[in-house]
Scaffold this active site. Structure first.
Site, short mmCIF file in Angstrom:
data_model
loop_
_atom_site.label_atom_id
_atom_site.label_comp_id
_atom_site.label_asym_id
_atom_site.label_seq_id
_atom_site.Cartn_x
_atom_site.Cartn_y
_atom_site.Cartn_z
N CYS A 118 0.82 -1.21 0.00
CA CYS A 118 0.00 0.00 0.00
C CYS A 118 0.85 1.26 0.00
O CYS A 118 0.49 2.27 -0.64
CB CYS A 118 -0.96 -0.01 1.19
SG CYS A 118 -0.15 0.01 2.81
N HIS A 170 -2.03 1.02 7.18
CA HIS A 170 -2.40 1.26 5.78
C HIS A 170 -2.03 2.68 5.39
O HIS A 170 -1.95 3.58 6.25
CB HIS A 170 -3.90 1.02 5.60
CG HIS A 170 -4.35 0.98 4.17
ND1 HIS A 170 -3.76 0.18 3.23
CD2 HIS A 170 -5.34 1.66 3.51
CE1 HIS A 170 -4.36 0.33 2.07
NE2 HIS A 170 -5.31 1.25 2.21
N ASP A 214 -8.00 5.54 -2.82
CA ASP A 214 -7.21 4.41 -2.31
C ASP A 214 -6.85 3.49 -3.47
O ASP A 214 -7.68 2.70 -3.93
CB ASP A 214 -7.99 3.64 -1.26
CG ASP A 214 -7.10 2.65 -0.52
OD1 ASP A 214 -5.94 2.48 -0.92
OD2 ASP A 214 -7.57 2.05 0.47
#
Length: 693
Positions: free
Chosen positions: A428, A472, A488
């Site tokens: 991520c 994250h 995202d």
């Protein structure tokens, strides 16, 4: 303590045998010391733990006669060497943490001079203080149990040192401790509940130098992927209403807006905030349907985590201009705070002028030329339509073979170019950083947001557990008229990560907690192990929330539910009443036990009658006086009773201190009764001088 260590030059040969520490008492003291070191294993350097073990072992070998304790000069040399190693290890970082380490070192050195019973007492109280120091660093219930067990071992040693040769002393000692616990526990619980909890007037950081697992204020591509291999708790959350869907559990923590090479960081220094007082309690009554409580593990950072569109309910967190939340001081211990979901709120920056957004367009002067060109093509193709550019970028992530992995390849040069156009494999943090770079190259203000996403239910679905592997990173882009909007890229590349969690996202490559073999979360298919892990976590959660976190606001909330409107003044009265009643009960129980023992001891009753006879004769009993001394003074006052008093005192000594005290016990009691009756008649006779006068 170090001064005491240097000045005590007394050798073991100069001590009388009666002053030496009992071996049985010493072994209990060493066992208690070993147990009290366990809660500090994760912060003490290995050399310090090994030194304490060697010093305590040396003392035990000296007790058994295998080695000799060092003299003054050798002790001084050992102390200087260990203190020098300590100073080299600390490297100028003098904090509460390093001070506690020095205290442990001083305790270790104390073993080499513990020779007499007096030294035993000193070391006993020092180790009790060590138990209290442990609570600065660990307050979970299992560490509390270990601390209590260590103190129990010390108390057993204290009983043994006072009665080393009594048969069955160990069994009786444990029974005494159990009875003491039963007697004092109700009073302790009542005082815990009702003793007024007032906030301290000052506070200092507890563990400012200790490394902790968790997100930091910088992000390089590999940081969060390493964090994803940890199953440690980040925080727990209790909701007053329904839990949000997994995909909506975005816990915002901090914003990184400046790219320096490969590292994202906060571009502007945070404004100075005067450190506040300790405020670890955010409980303010029952949870409302849109409220949630967060119990944050220690981070040594000031940021708090919250869902989007939240506002602070408790007073120990404040909202920043960027929509984040901060404490007044670093969270160096577990902190509880309360938030409330308030629906869609005006987003920070929605009406910002372009000049105020330039910081979110910053890029390095060089590097990643293909990503820069790609961003420019998006701007030219979609005529500076930010929504369309973002959708095109996310479509690229969905349709092309990008992979989400915990084993990304090395991309040392122009890493964003390598990720987007060559490797197409990353975590991520890789994708969030690359997306922010491309959007800025296209002229769209963007920033990296770091926090957590997800959370798994605890036992009985009572609360959520957010762990470090839920860490994250995502992107927020600024759209005119809308403000900051979440983007995202991980949701486009690996939607299962956002919908279900990290385990499902990396199930095929088998990299979930691959380096944490001892974690129960690694073995999600073992139902018994998961059940046991969740039950233990539930016990710890309630311990942290209702015992460790029982502070002023929680106490006032509990008191408000009781009739009568109990406030701080009433709590003071209640506390004084509890202490008074406890002292009265203790006095009554002690008097009752004394009478009970006296009723079972016929000799004790005879001695009490003798004491009363002496008082009437004008010879009051003195504190610490032996029976023979009392008989001698009675003989001076009443010469007629001299022989009888001496014989009576001799029988008392024979009964209590003779080798065969049980032999002829009943015959001696009968004889003492006759002597006491005779003594009474003799003492009542007028003296010779009185009759002549």
């Amino acid at each position: 303590m170090i001064r005491r260590f240097l000045s005590n030059s007394q050798s073991s040969s100069s001590l009388q045998t009666s002053e030496l520490v009992s071996g049985r008492a010493l072994i209990w003291l060493i066992a208690g010391f070993a147990l009290l070191l366990i809660p500090q294993w994760d912060r003490l350097p290995i050399w310090l733990v090994a030194s304490c073990a060697v010093l305590a072992g040396w003392r035990w070998l000296a007790q058994s006669g295998r080695v000799r304790l060092p003299g003054r000069w050798m002790r001084t040399g050992i102390m200087l060497v260990l203190v020098a190693v300590y100073i080299a290890t600390v490297q100028g970082r003098f904090t509460v943490d390093t001070a506690a380490s020095f205290f442990v070192l001083a305790v270790g050195l104390k073993w080499l001079e513990t020779r007499s019973t007096r030294d035993f007492y000193v070391l006993f109280f020092i180790l009790v203080y060590l138990a209290t120091v442990n609570f600065l660093f660990h307050q979970e219930i299992h560490w509390s149990v270990i601390n209590i067990a260590g103190v129990a071992l010390l108390l057993i040693g204290l009983q043994v040192v006072n009665a080393p040769d009594i048969p069955g002393a160990m069994k009786k000692g444990w029974r005494r401790l159990g009875l003491m616990l039963v007697k004092t526990l109700p009073i302790v619980v009542l005082l815990f509940v009702f003793f007024p909890r007032m906030a301290p007037l000052w506070s200092v950081p507890l563990v400012s130098g200790e490394a902790r697992t968790g997100i930091s204020d910088t992000m390089t591509p590999g940081d969060i992927s390493s964090l994803a291999q940890s199953s440690e708790r980040a925080f727990r959350v209790t909701f007053g209403g329904e839990l949000p869907a997994y995909r909506d559990r975005y816990w915002r923590g901090l914003i990184l807006d400046r790219l320096d090479g490969e590292t994202w960081q906060q571009g502007f220094a945070q404004p100075f905030r005067r450190p506040g007082r300790v405020a670890v309690d955010g409980g303010v009554g029952p949870l409302g349907p849109s409220q949630y409580d967060v119990l944050l593990e220690p981070t040594d950072q000031t940021w708090a985590f919250a869902l989007e569109d939240s506002r602070a309910v408790s007073k120990n967190v404040e909202r920043t201009d960027e929509g984040l939340f901060r404490f007044d001081r670093p969270a160096d211990s577990a902190v509880r705070y309360r938030m409330e979901l308030v629906g869609n709120q005006p987003t920070e920056g929605a009406s910002a002028e372009p000049d105020n957004l330039q910081r979110y367009l910053q890029l390095p002067q060089s590097g990643n030329p293909r990503a820069r060109a790609f961003g420019q093509r998006l701007a030219d193709q979609y005529d500076n339509n930010p929504q369309a550019m973002v959708q095109q970028l996310l479509t690229r992530f969905r349709e092309q073979p990008y992979f989400y992995t915990l084993r990304p390849p090395a991309m040392p040069v122009d890493g964003i170019d390598s990720l987007l156009f060559d490797e197409k494999r990353g975590f991520c943090a890789h994708y969030a950083g690359a997306t922010t770079f491309v959007l800025r190259a296209a002229g769209i203000p963007a920033r990296v947001v770091v926090g957590y996403q997800g959370g798994s239910p605890g036992a009985d679905d009572e609360y959520l557990i957010v762990r470090q592997y839920d860490a994250h990173a995502w992107v927020e882009a600024w759209f005119p008229g809308q403000g900051w909007v979440r983007v995202d890229p991980t949701a486009a590349i690996a939607p299962e990560r956002i919908e279900f969690g990290l385990r499902e996202a990396v199930a095929e490559e088998g990299s979930f907690l691959e380096n944490d073999w001892a974690s129960p979360q690694r073995y999600g298919d073992v139902a018994v192990l998961q059940w046991a892990s969740l039950q233990l976590d539930k016990i710890n959660y309630h311990w942290q929330r209702w015992v460790v976190g029982y502070q002023g606001q929680s106490q006032m909330d509990l008191m408000s539910r009781l009739p009568g409107g109990i406030g701080m003044r009433e709590l003071g009265y209640i506390t004084a009443g509890i202490v008074g009643v406890a002292l009265l009960l203790a006095g009554l129980v002690t008097a009752w036990q004394y009478r009970r023992v006296e009723s079972r001891d016929p000799l004790g009753r005879l001695v009490s009658r003798w004491y009363r006879l002496c008082d009437r004769a004008g010879v009051p009993v003195r504190h610490g006086e032996t029976p023979a001394q009392l008989a001698s003074r009675l003989a001076q006052a009443k010469p007629a009773a001299a022989g009888t008093a001496t014989a009576f005192a001799r029988l008392i000594n024979k009964h209590y201190y003779g080798r065969d005290s049980e032999t002829g016990h009943h015959g001696e009691l009968a004889k003492m009764k006759r002597l006491l009756a005779t003594m009474k008649r003799q003492a009542d006779r007028p003296s010779t001088s009185s009759s002549k006068g």
